[in-house]
Design a protein around this motif. Structure first.
Motif: not given
Length: 121
Positions: A79-106
């Protein structure tokens, strides 16, 4: 998917609230390097890195990859998600899967009542 008017960090946080980073992957989150200065981390990338670090409870260094390697990897993305952030280089690749949950993102709902994910054809 397009999400105009939202910052990169806000969208990354929302994604990670339901899809944890794959802790078994050596580089589950990668960023596009700046063309003229690959070692430079622009503000939008520093903001996301700080968000990830807060969620994991430890410092997080997001490795950079060059522009063309990034494009190749993005072309193979689920999937590709395009956001409205105008700042340059806001490009990331994220691999989601097995792992502990992030406390900040519960997630704010009881995920135990949700059906198991499935892939349909």
């Amino acid at each position: 998917m397009r999400l105009p008017g939202l910052t990169t960090a806000r969208v990354v946080g929302a994604i990670l609230s339901v899809l944890p980073i794959d802790v078994f992957e050596p580089a589950p989150l990668r960023r596009m390097q700046m063309v003229d200065d690959p070692s430079m981390v622009p503000p939008v990338q520093a903001e996301v890195s700080a968000l990830i670090s807060a969620g994991q409870g430890e410092a997080s260094d997001i490795p950079g990859i060059d522009r063309f390697a990034f494009y190749d990897a993005a072309a193979r993305s689920f999937a590709v998600v395009q956001v409205g952030d105008p700042r340059p280089y806001g490009r990331f690749l994220n691999r989601n899967g097995q792992g502990r949950r992030n406390r900040e993102f519960e997630p704010r709902r009881d995920a135990s009542r949700l059906p198991a994910p499935s892939i349909g054809c």
